[in-house]
Design an enzyme around this catalytic site. Structure first.
Site, PDB file in Angstrom:
ATOM      1  N   THR A   1       0.854  -1.194   0.000  1.00  0.00           N
ATOM      2  CA  THR A   1       0.000   0.000   0.000  1.00  0.00           C
ATOM      3  C   THR A   1       0.890   1.244   0.000  1.00  0.00           C
ATOM      4  O   THR A   1       2.076   1.152  -0.331  1.00  0.00           O
ATOM      5  CB  THR A   1      -0.997  -0.039   1.180  1.00  0.00           C
ATOM      6  OG1 THR A   1      -1.966   0.997   1.009  1.00  0.00           O
ATOM      7  CG2 THR A   1      -0.320   0.123   2.523  1.00  0.00           C
ATOM      8  N   ASN A   2       0.357   2.403   0.354  1.00  0.00           N
ATOM      9  CA  ASN A   2       1.157   3.630   0.392  1.00  0.00           C
ATOM     10  C   ASN A   2       0.659   4.517   1.526  1.00  0.00           C
ATOM     11  O   ASN A   2      -0.248   4.136   2.263  1.00  0.00           O
ATOM     12  CB  ASN A   2       1.085   4.347  -0.959  1.00  0.00           C
ATOM     13  CG  ASN A   2      -0.340   4.703  -1.321  1.00  0.00           C
ATOM     14  OD1 ASN A   2      -0.998   5.480  -0.637  1.00  0.00           O
ATOM     15  ND2 ASN A   2      -0.857   4.101  -2.386  1.00  0.00           N
ATOM     16  N   ARG A   3       1.239   5.702   1.659  1.00  0.00           N
ATOM     17  CA  ARG A   3       1.004   6.521   2.859  1.00  0.00           C
ATOM     18  C   ARG A   3      -0.209   7.431   2.763  1.00  0.00           C
ATOM     19  O   ARG A   3      -0.427   8.266   3.639  1.00  0.00           O
ATOM     20  CB  ARG A   3       2.255   7.347   3.159  1.00  0.00           C
ATOM     21  CG  ARG A   3       3.436   6.465   3.544  1.00  0.00           C
ATOM     22  CD  ARG A   3       4.661   7.285   3.857  1.00  0.00           C
ATOM     23  NE  ARG A   3       4.380   8.293   4.841  1.00  0.00           N
ATOM     24  CZ  ARG A   3       5.008   9.462   4.927  1.00  0.00           C
ATOM     25  NH1 ARG A   3       5.938   9.768   4.053  1.00  0.00           N
ATOM     26  NH2 ARG A   3       4.684  10.326   5.864  1.00  0.00           N
ATOM     27  N   SER A   4      -1.012   7.288   1.731  1.00  0.00           N
ATOM     28  CA  SER A   4      -2.193   8.153   1.623  1.00  0.00           C
ATOM     29  C   SER A   4      -3.154   7.909   2.794  1.00  0.00           C
ATOM     30  O   SER A   4      -3.493   6.772   3.109  1.00  0.00           O
ATOM     31  CB  SER A   4      -2.922   7.860   0.307  1.00  0.00           C
ATOM     32  OG  SER A   4      -4.190   8.473   0.328  1.00  0.00           O
TER      33      SER A   4
ATOM     34  N   ALA B   1      -4.597   7.616  -4.148  1.00  0.00           N
ATOM     35  CA  ALA B   1      -3.209   7.218  -4.413  1.00  0.00           C
ATOM     36  C   ALA B   1      -3.247   5.737  -4.795  1.00  0.00           C
ATOM     37  O   ALA B   1      -3.227   4.858  -3.928  1.00  0.00           O
ATOM     38  CB  ALA B   1      -2.347   7.451  -3.180  1.00  0.00           C
TER      39      ALA B   1
END
Ligand code: CTP
Length: 225
Positions: free
Chosen positions: A31-34, A98
Site C-alpha cells: 500500500t502507500n502513505r495516503s 493514491a
C-alpha cells in the site's frame, strides 16, 4: 462539451480517495502513505454544498462523510471497475486516490513461509483509473486529477494533465513532511492547460473548497472537450 450548468446548480461529483491495497498473500499487502484526508475533505465539502457525491475509496481510518454514496474498494482493479460503473452519472470527477501502480503477479492462497535469505516479488502493472476515463470510458465531463510528486512538480503535473486528458491537475510535493500525505495541511499547485495558480498553504478542508470552486466553475462554462 456544452453545458447548461449554472454556478450554484447541483452537480454529481465522483471522487476517488485513499490508498489502494494489493495483496501479497492472505496476510500481507502493498500500500502507500495516503490517509484519504484530501479526498474525504472534497467529498464532505461537496455534499455540504448540496451536490450528489459518489465517493469511491480505498481503506482509510476516516469516518464516511454524511450524505455521500460510499463505495468501498480495496484494490486498483476494484477501483477501476467501480469508476467504470459509476462515471456515467457524474458531470465532475475528481481523482484524489493514491492508486498502487503495480500489484503482485501471483497471490498464493496460503501465507508465504520464510525460506531463502532473500526473496523477489514480481509486480505487474495495474490499470490507470484516471487515464482510462476519457478514452476507455468515454467520459465527457470535467476531469480533475492529482499529481503526487517529489521533484519537478509543475512539469510532471502538466505532463499528467495532457496525458490523462484532465481539465485541472492538483499537484503537491509529497517529499515535504509538513504537507501532503497524512497531515491536515497542504500546499498545492493548480495546473490548468494555460495557467498555473499557487494558493497559499492551508488546511485540506479549505483547499477542498478552492478545488471544488474551480471544478464547478469549469462545469458551468463547459470548459472541456
Ligand atoms: N491514478 C489512477 N490510477 C492509477 C495511478 C494513478 O487513477 N493506477 C490517478 C491518481 O488518482 C491521480 C493521478 O492519476 O489523480 C496521478 O497519480 P500519481 O500517483 O501522481 O501518478 P501516476 O499516474 O501513478 O504516475 P507516476 O507514479 O509515474 O508519477
Amino acid at each position: 462539451m456544452t453545458s447548461q450548468l449554472m454556478p450554484g446548480d447541483q452537480s454529481t461529483i465522483l471522487i476517488t480517495a485513499g490508498p489502494t491495497r494489493e495483496a501479497i498473500d492472505p496476510v500481507r499487502y502493498l500500500t502507500n502513505r495516503s490517509s484519504g484526508k484530501m479526498g474525504y475533505a472534497l467529498a464532505s465539502t461537496a455534499a455540504e454544498q448540496g451536490h450528489r457525491v459518489i465517493l469511491i475509496s480505498g481503506p482509510t481510518q476516516l469516518d464516511v462523510p454524511d450524505r455521500v454514496d460510499y463505495i468501498p474498494v480495496e484494490t486498483a482493479e476494484e477501483m477501476y471497475q467501480a469508476v467504470e460503473h459509476h462515471i456515467g452519472k457524474a458531470n465532475i470527477a475528481i481523482f484524489a486516490a493514491a492508486v498502487a501502480d503495480y500489484r503482485p503477479a501471483v497471490v498464493p492462497e496460503q501465507k508465504i513461509k520464510k525460506s531463502a535469505e532473500s526473496m523477489t516479488i514480481e509486480l505487474v502493472r495495474n490499470p490507470d483509473v484516471l487515464g482510462s476515463v476519457r478514452n476507455t470510458f468515454g467520459y465527457k465531463g470535467i476531469l480533475v486529477g492529482f499529481a503526487a510528486e517529489t521533484e519537478n512538480v509543475e512539469t510532471n503535473a502538466r505532463e499528467k494533465l495532457t496525458s490523462k486528458g484532465c481539465d485541472l491537475v492538483v499537484a503537491n510535493d509529497v517529499s515535504r513532511k509538513d504537507i501532503g500525505f497524512d497531515v491536515n495541511e497542504n500546499e498545492i499547485l493548480l495546473v490548468f492547460p494555460n495557467t498555473t495558480e499557487t494558493p497559499p498553504k492551508d488546511s485540506k478542508q479549505h483547499l477542498a473548497h478552492v478545488i471544488l470552486d474551480h471544478a464547478l466553475e469549469l462545469a458551468a462554462v463547459g470548459n472541456t472537450d
